[in-house]
Design a protein around this motif. Sequence first.
Motif, PDB file in Angstrom:
ATOM      1  N   LEU A   1      -5.416  -9.177  -7.492  1.00  0.00           N
ATOM      2  CA  LEU A   1      -4.446  -8.885  -6.435  1.00  0.00           C
ATOM      3  C   LEU A   1      -3.359  -7.941  -6.951  1.00  0.00           C
ATOM      4  O   LEU A   1      -2.920  -7.030  -6.237  1.00  0.00           O
ATOM      5  CB  LEU A   1      -3.815 -10.166  -5.889  1.00  0.00           C
ATOM      6  CG  LEU A   1      -4.681 -11.010  -4.964  1.00  0.00           C
ATOM      7  CD1 LEU A   1      -3.904 -12.236  -4.493  1.00  0.00           C
ATOM      8  CD2 LEU A   1      -5.170 -10.208  -3.772  1.00  0.00           C
ATOM      9  N   ILE A   2      -2.933  -8.131  -8.188  1.00  0.00           N
ATOM     10  CA  ILE A   2      -1.948  -7.225  -8.792  1.00  0.00           C
ATOM     11  C   ILE A   2      -2.546  -5.826  -8.950  1.00  0.00           C
ATOM     12  O   ILE A   2      -1.893  -4.822  -8.651  1.00  0.00           O
ATOM     13  CB  ILE A   2      -1.448  -7.789 -10.138  1.00  0.00           C
ATOM     14  CG1 ILE A   2      -0.636  -9.061  -9.900  1.00  0.00           C
ATOM     15  CG2 ILE A   2      -0.623  -6.741 -10.903  1.00  0.00           C
ATOM     16  CD1 ILE A   2      -0.331  -9.858 -11.153  1.00  0.00           C
ATOM     17  N   VAL A   3      -3.797  -5.756  -9.395  1.00  0.00           N
ATOM     18  CA  VAL A   3      -4.478  -4.457  -9.518  1.00  0.00           C
ATOM     19  C   VAL A   3      -4.589  -3.793  -8.146  1.00  0.00           C
ATOM     20  O   VAL A   3      -4.418  -2.579  -8.020  1.00  0.00           O
ATOM     21  CB  VAL A   3      -5.859  -4.617 -10.188  1.00  0.00           C
ATOM     22  CG1 VAL A   3      -6.670  -3.326 -10.106  1.00  0.00           C
ATOM     23  CG2 VAL A   3      -5.709  -5.064 -11.633  1.00  0.00           C
ATOM     24  N   LEU A   4      -4.832  -4.582  -7.104  1.00  0.00           N
ATOM     25  CA  LEU A   4      -4.915  -4.051  -5.748  1.00  0.00           C
ATOM     26  C   LEU A   4      -3.595  -3.391  -5.347  1.00  0.00           C
ATOM     27  O   LEU A   4      -3.589  -2.279  -4.783  1.00  0.00           O
ATOM     28  CB  LEU A   4      -5.281  -5.167  -4.764  1.00  0.00           C
ATOM     29  CG  LEU A   4      -5.376  -4.799  -3.292  1.00  0.00           C
ATOM     30  CD1 LEU A   4      -6.515  -3.820  -3.049  1.00  0.00           C
ATOM     31  CD2 LEU A   4      -5.569  -6.053  -2.462  1.00  0.00           C
ATOM     32  N   VAL A   5      -2.487  -4.027  -5.641  1.00  0.00           N
ATOM     33  CA  VAL A   5      -1.170  -3.460  -5.331  1.00  0.00           C
ATOM     34  C   VAL A   5      -0.947  -2.174  -6.136  1.00  0.00           C
ATOM     35  O   VAL A   5      -0.491  -1.164  -5.596  1.00  0.00           O
ATOM     36  CB  VAL A   5      -0.047  -4.483  -5.607  1.00  0.00           C
ATOM     37  CG1 VAL A   5       1.327  -3.838  -5.507  1.00  0.00           C
ATOM     38  CG2 VAL A   5      -0.158  -5.667  -4.655  1.00  0.00           C
ATOM     39  N   LEU A   6      -1.295  -2.211  -7.429  1.00  0.00           N
ATOM     40  CA  LEU A   6      -1.137  -1.014  -8.260  1.00  0.00           C
ATOM     41  C   LEU A   6      -2.041   0.118  -7.782  1.00  0.00           C
ATOM     42  O   LEU A   6      -1.660   1.294  -7.824  1.00  0.00           O
ATOM     43  CB  LEU A   6      -1.409  -1.350  -9.730  1.00  0.00           C
ATOM     44  CG  LEU A   6      -0.357  -2.232 -10.396  1.00  0.00           C
ATOM     45  CD1 LEU A   6      -0.835  -2.702 -11.758  1.00  0.00           C
ATOM     46  CD2 LEU A   6       0.970  -1.508 -10.505  1.00  0.00           C
ATOM     47  N   GLU A   7      -3.214  -0.216  -7.306  1.00  0.00           N
ATOM     48  CA  GLU A   7      -4.126   0.786  -6.745  1.00  0.00           C
ATOM     49  C   GLU A   7      -3.494   1.420  -5.499  1.00  0.00           C
ATOM     50  O   GLU A   7      -3.549   2.632  -5.318  1.00  0.00           O
ATOM     51  CB  GLU A   7      -5.479   0.158  -6.404  1.00  0.00           C
ATOM     52  CG  GLU A   7      -6.393   0.996  -5.548  1.00  0.00           C
ATOM     53  CD  GLU A   7      -6.821   2.333  -6.152  1.00  0.00           C
ATOM     54  OE1 GLU A   7      -7.297   3.186  -5.378  1.00  0.00           O
ATOM     55  OE2 GLU A   7      -6.673   2.542  -7.368  1.00  0.00           O
ATOM     56  N   LYS A   8      -2.898   0.598  -4.662  1.00  0.00           N
ATOM     57  CA  LYS A   8      -2.251   1.105  -3.443  1.00  0.00           C
ATOM     58  C   LYS A   8      -1.102   2.047  -3.783  1.00  0.00           C
ATOM     59  O   LYS A   8      -0.945   3.092  -3.161  1.00  0.00           O
ATOM     60  CB  LYS A   8      -1.755  -0.081  -2.602  1.00  0.00           C
ATOM     61  CG  LYS A   8      -1.054   0.294  -1.334  1.00  0.00           C
ATOM     62  CD  LYS A   8      -2.008   0.825  -0.311  1.00  0.00           C
ATOM     63  CE  LYS A   8      -1.288   1.054   1.008  1.00  0.00           C
ATOM     64  NZ  LYS A   8      -2.057   1.853   1.919  1.00  0.00           N
ATOM     65  N   VAL A   9      -0.325   1.720  -4.797  1.00  0.00           N
ATOM     66  CA  VAL A   9       0.842   2.513  -5.160  1.00  0.00           C
ATOM     67  C   VAL A   9       0.465   3.777  -5.931  1.00  0.00           C
ATOM     68  O   VAL A   9       0.986   4.857  -5.655  1.00  0.00           O
ATOM     69  CB  VAL A   9       1.843   1.658  -5.983  1.00  0.00           C
ATOM     70  CG1 VAL A   9       2.983   2.508  -6.521  1.00  0.00           C
ATOM     71  CG2 VAL A   9       2.376   0.511  -5.141  1.00  0.00           C
ATOM     72  N   PHE A  10      -0.449   3.645  -6.899  1.00  0.00           N
ATOM     73  CA  PHE A  10      -0.732   4.754  -7.812  1.00  0.00           C
ATOM     74  C   PHE A  10      -2.111   5.395  -7.656  1.00  0.00           C
ATOM     75  O   PHE A  10      -2.412   6.355  -8.358  1.00  0.00           O
ATOM     76  CB  PHE A  10      -0.572   4.292  -9.263  1.00  0.00           C
ATOM     77  CG  PHE A  10       0.832   3.912  -9.607  1.00  0.00           C
ATOM     78  CD1 PHE A  10       1.826   4.883  -9.711  1.00  0.00           C
ATOM     79  CD2 PHE A  10       1.176   2.588  -9.828  1.00  0.00           C
ATOM     80  CE1 PHE A  10       3.126   4.534 -10.028  1.00  0.00           C
ATOM     81  CE2 PHE A  10       2.469   2.227 -10.153  1.00  0.00           C
ATOM     82  CZ  PHE A  10       3.455   3.203 -10.247  1.00  0.00           C
ATOM     83  N   ALA A  11      -2.959   4.878  -6.799  1.00  0.00           N
ATOM     84  CA  ALA A  11      -4.314   5.420  -6.603  1.00  0.00           C
ATOM     85  C   ALA A  11      -5.044   5.548  -7.945  1.00  0.00           C
ATOM     86  O   ALA A  11      -5.522   6.613  -8.316  1.00  0.00           O
ATOM     87  CB  ALA A  11      -4.273   6.753  -5.871  1.00  0.00           C
ATOM     88  N   ILE A  12      -5.130   4.436  -8.656  1.00  0.00           N
ATOM     89  CA  ILE A  12      -5.753   4.410  -9.983  1.00  0.00           C
ATOM     90  C   ILE A  12      -7.209   4.854  -9.922  1.00  0.00           C
ATOM     91  O   ILE A  12      -7.719   5.480 -10.847  1.00  0.00           O
ATOM     92  CB  ILE A  12      -5.657   2.990 -10.594  1.00  0.00           C
ATOM     93  CG1 ILE A  12      -4.199   2.558 -10.677  1.00  0.00           C
ATOM     94  CG2 ILE A  12      -6.298   2.939 -11.966  1.00  0.00           C
ATOM     95  CD1 ILE A  12      -4.028   1.079 -10.899  1.00  0.00           C
TER      96      ILE A  12
END
Length: 151
Positions: free
Chosen positions: A55-66
């Motif tokens: 879930l944390i990775v999901l948020v980081l993906e949303k913010v930074f498009a990893i």
Amino acid sequence: MKKLLNAAFVYMIAGVASGLFYREFTKLNDFPEGRFTQLGLAHTHLLTLGFIVLLIVLVLEKVFAISRSPRLFAWFLWLYNAGVILTSGMLIWHGSLTVLGRESSAMIAGIAGLGHIAITAGMIVFFVALRRAVMRSTAQPVSAPAEAALA
């Protein structure tokens, strides 16, 4: 992002189910309450490393498009998920043997160790991808409306 959401959901279900298994399996086999078994660790590993971290990775993906570094992101997903599944599987196997009063083997610990190595490798790859994404986002010039909002 959909893969991350689905994986987090699957880990949440697996974590809750492993907690139920832990409780019912120990009761069914008259395992003394309070005595240590690794079944409880599988429950927390699945919920924390699987559900919460993704879930944390999901948020980081949303913010930074990893995932704009698709090869790194794919390596992260494969390594990390393989590690969590392998580690949790060995915790369940070892814990079940403990509850049944059977001897464990060094093989189980070795395979669990490989799972932890895969988790670690996945996290390293994730941080490389995250660093690239953060650097990419900070390198972009600030747009005029964003400058006005800062003033």
